[in-house]
Design a protein around this motif. Structure first.
Motif, PDB file in Angstrom:
ATOM      1  N   THR A  96       0.807  -1.223   0.000  1.00 24.18           N
ATOM      2  CA  THR A  96       0.000   0.000   0.000  1.00 24.18           C
ATOM      3  C   THR A  96       0.840   1.274   0.000  1.00 24.18           C
ATOM      4  O   THR A  96       0.299   2.364  -0.162  1.00 24.18           O
ATOM      5  CB  THR A  96      -0.930   0.017   1.212  1.00 24.18           C
ATOM      6  OG1 THR A  96      -0.153  -0.117   2.420  1.00 24.18           O
ATOM      7  CG2 THR A  96      -1.927  -1.130   1.130  1.00 24.18           C
ATOM      8  N   SER A  97       2.162   1.142   0.162  1.00 27.69           N
ATOM      9  CA  SER A  97       3.023   2.325   0.142  1.00 27.69           C
ATOM     10  C   SER A  97       4.478   1.924  -0.075  1.00 27.69           C
ATOM     11  O   SER A  97       4.922   0.876   0.426  1.00 27.69           O
ATOM     12  CB  SER A  97       2.900   3.104   1.467  1.00 27.69           C
ATOM     13  OG  SER A  97       3.739   4.243   1.452  1.00 27.69           O
ATOM     14  N   ASP A  99       8.536   3.677  -0.184  1.00 32.53           N
ATOM     15  CA  ASP A  99       9.398   4.835   0.080  1.00 32.53           C
ATOM     16  C   ASP A  99      10.310   5.056  -1.129  1.00 32.53           C
ATOM     17  O   ASP A  99      11.358   4.415  -1.258  1.00 32.53           O
ATOM     18  CB  ASP A  99      10.216   4.599   1.343  1.00 32.53           C
ATOM     19  CG  ASP A  99      10.931   5.863   1.816  1.00 32.53           C
ATOM     20  OD1 ASP A  99      11.213   6.738   0.981  1.00 32.53           O
ATOM     21  OD2 ASP A  99      11.181   5.972   3.030  1.00 32.53           O
ATOM     22  N   ASN A 120       5.182  10.732  -7.901  1.00 32.08           N
ATOM     23  CA  ASN A 120       4.633   9.489  -7.333  1.00 32.08           C
ATOM     24  C   ASN A 120       5.264   8.239  -7.930  1.00 32.08           C
ATOM     25  O   ASN A 120       4.800   7.133  -7.686  1.00 32.08           O
ATOM     26  CB  ASN A 120       3.113   9.445  -7.504  1.00 32.08           C
ATOM     27  CG  ASN A 120       2.687   9.062  -8.907  1.00 32.08           C
ATOM     28  OD1 ASN A 120       3.375   9.384  -9.882  1.00 32.08           O
ATOM     29  ND2 ASN A 120       1.557   8.382  -9.025  1.00 32.08           N
ATOM     30  N   GLN A 152       4.668   5.040  -5.910  1.00 29.82           N
ATOM     31  CA  GLN A 152       4.572   5.251  -4.468  1.00 29.82           C
ATOM     32  C   GLN A 152       3.399   4.497  -3.844  1.00 29.82           C
ATOM     33  O   GLN A 152       3.470   4.034  -2.709  1.00 29.82           O
ATOM     34  CB  GLN A 152       4.472   6.755  -4.174  1.00 29.82           C
ATOM     35  CG  GLN A 152       4.500   7.129  -2.703  1.00 29.82           C
ATOM     36  CD  GLN A 152       3.129   7.088  -2.057  1.00 29.82           C
ATOM     37  OE1 GLN A 152       2.119   7.254  -2.735  1.00 29.82           O
ATOM     38  NE2 GLN A 152       3.087   6.856  -0.743  1.00 29.82           N
ATOM     39  N   TYR A 153       2.318   4.321  -4.609  1.00 32.73           N
ATOM     40  CA  TYR A 153       1.117   3.697  -4.051  1.00 32.73           C
ATOM     41  C   TYR A 153       1.195   2.168  -3.999  1.00 32.73           C
ATOM     42  O   TYR A 153       0.280   1.520  -3.499  1.00 32.73           O
ATOM     43  CB  TYR A 153      -0.125   4.127  -4.835  1.00 32.73           C
ATOM     44  CG  TYR A 153      -0.067   3.842  -6.327  1.00 32.73           C
ATOM     45  CD1 TYR A 153      -0.327   2.582  -6.828  1.00 32.73           C
ATOM     46  CD2 TYR A 153       0.253   4.851  -7.232  1.00 32.73           C
ATOM     47  CE1 TYR A 153      -0.272   2.307  -8.183  1.00 32.73           C
ATOM     48  CE2 TYR A 153       0.313   4.594  -8.593  1.00 32.73           C
ATOM     49  CZ  TYR A 153       0.057   3.332  -9.063  1.00 32.73           C
ATOM     50  OH  TYR A 153       0.119   3.078 -10.416  1.00 32.73           O
ATOM     51  N   GLY A 154       2.295   1.569  -4.525  1.00 37.12           N
ATOM     52  CA  GLY A 154       2.482   0.136  -4.338  1.00 37.12           C
ATOM     53  C   GLY A 154       2.664  -0.713  -5.581  1.00 37.12           C
ATOM     54  O   GLY A 154       2.866  -1.923  -5.465  1.00 37.12           O
ATOM     55  N   ASP A 278      -7.630   6.426  -1.781  1.00 38.64           N
ATOM     56  CA  ASP A 278      -6.335   5.982  -2.293  1.00 38.64           C
ATOM     57  C   ASP A 278      -6.345   5.894  -3.811  1.00 38.64           C
ATOM     58  O   ASP A 278      -5.367   6.268  -4.477  1.00 38.64           O
ATOM     59  CB  ASP A 278      -5.980   4.611  -1.705  1.00 38.64           C
ATOM     60  CG  ASP A 278      -5.551   4.700  -0.245  1.00 38.64           C
ATOM     61  OD1 ASP A 278      -5.229   5.810   0.202  1.00 38.64           O
ATOM     62  OD2 ASP A 278      -5.568   3.659   0.433  1.00 38.64           O
ATOM     63  N   LYS A 282      -3.780   8.758  -4.340  1.00 39.13           N
ATOM     64  CA  LYS A 282      -2.468   8.124  -4.448  1.00 39.13           C
ATOM     65  C   LYS A 282      -2.215   7.556  -5.841  1.00 39.13           C
ATOM     66  O   LYS A 282      -1.180   7.795  -6.453  1.00 39.13           O
ATOM     67  CB  LYS A 282      -2.335   7.007  -3.408  1.00 39.13           C
ATOM     68  CG  LYS A 282      -2.228   7.511  -1.974  1.00 39.13           C
ATOM     69  CD  LYS A 282      -1.988   6.343  -1.028  1.00 39.13           C
ATOM     70  CE  LYS A 282      -1.873   6.799   0.414  1.00 39.13           C
ATOM     71  NZ  LYS A 282      -1.645   5.646   1.328  1.00 39.13           N
TER      72      LYS A 282
END
Length: 340
Positions: A96-97, A99, A120, A152-154, A278, A282
């Motif tokens: 879900t995220s 870095d 992103n 970034q959102y996975g 999201d 996201k």
């Protein structure tokens, strides 16, 4: 005199020809062929290659009989439908995220400089030769390296990476991932390169045909595939909620009792609202692409892929299910209050 001279010349020609035929140092040779240029897909270990020969200066009567057609001036004419290579594309939704800053720091030598202000995602390039120009002096494009686009959102989208190499690339991302999901979502696609293509692109079943695949094309294709696998995950989350509410309805219909407490009910609705947020914020499902805005070629690819993956329709279905969850929450709250 004229007849003697002609007879002498005829004997000389016969003697000369016999000498040539029987001499071991005067064998007839065909002209040497020109070098063959090799182009196409190349990645770690040179997994994929295709060859297109350059025209060679030879005569048609020095080849065995066959269906070889060199066209005018004896040049090899490349077929219009000929494809240089096929780049495999694999999209995954891991977590879900992610870095991105840590990944960028850890893999700074592989990071491709961004061409837009979007923050992103990052694109990483892995090559076994210099990134800009290879040994033949040909500018590098998408089919000559391995690429990984990390969102970034996975989502992670891999280009030109074999199945047995996938896990090693995903491990680079997993070290900086949060909220890993039990079962990854995956989708497969392909890009075919066709330099003689008249149009900017052509669509096909589970693939797209381009003249060549460059880094902006990788970004555009990666963005749609990354959104698509993420959308699969969020739709499955809402489907699980709808199923749970359906079970409650069956129990209410059968026994006349409402078994879910208020806290659990609001947690489910909160999770549904969080998922839809999201998707919009996201995942950036409706954000404008700067790359597509600058160049109509990329806008065409983006519009085609969004239509191919039915992004808008699937989001519409997701939104419909979310409204069902919200309406159910309102009705269930009223029912529970009546029971109390």
């Amino acid at each position: 005199m004229g007849r003697w001279r002609a007879s002498f010349l005829l004997k000389h020609l016969i003697t000369s020809s016999q000498t040539i035929l029987h001499s071991p140092c005067t064998l007839l040779r065909t002209p040497p062929l020109l070098p063959v240029s090799r182009t196409g897909i190349q990645s770690f270990g040179s997994r994929f290659r295709s060859a297109i020969p350059y025209p060679s200066a030879v005569y048609d009567d020095e080849f065995p009989s066959g269906n070889v057609d060199f066209g005018h001036k004896y040049e090899v004419e490349p077929k219009e439908e000929e494809e240089v290579g096929k780049i495999l594309v694999k999209a995954y939704f891991l977590c879900t995220s992610i870095d991105l800053k840590r990944i960028q720091t850890e893999n700074s030598s592989n990071v491709v400089p961004p061409s837009s202000r979007s923050s992103n995602y990052i694109a990483l390039r892995y090559c076994n030769f210099p990134s800009e120009v290879n040994g033949a002096g040909i500018v590098d494009n998408g089919s000559r390296c391995c690429y990984m686009v990390v969102f970034q959102y996975g989502s992670v989208v891999l280009f030109n990476i074999a199945d047995d190499e996938v896990e090693s690339y995903l491990e680079i991302v997993k070290r900086h991932a949060f909220g890993l999901i039990p079962e990854m979502r995956r989708d497969d696609y392909a890009v075919k390169e066709k330099p003689l293509l008249v149009e900017d692109m052509q669509g096909g079943p589970d693939y797209i045909v381009l003249k060549y695949l460059d880094i902006d094309g990788i970004r555009i294709i990666g963005s749609v595939l990354g959104q698509s696998v993420a959308l699969d995950y969020f739709v499955s989350q809402i489907d699980d909620m709808v199923e749970e509410f359906t079970d409650i309805n069956r129990g209410l219909e059968k026994n006349g009792t409402f078994t879910m407490d208020r806290r659990k009910l609001f947690q489910l609705v909160g999770k549904a609202n969080s998922n839809i947020a999201d998707v919009i914020l996201k995942v950036g499902l409706f954000e404008r692409s700067e790359i597509a805005w600058r160049d109509a070629k990329y806008a065409q690819i983006l519009d085609y892929l969004r239509e191919e993956y039915e992004v808008a329709q699937r989001f519409g279905n997701l939104n419909f299910k979310l409204k069902f969850v919200e309406d159910y929450k309102t009705s269930a709250t009223m029912v529970r209050d009546d029971f109390l």
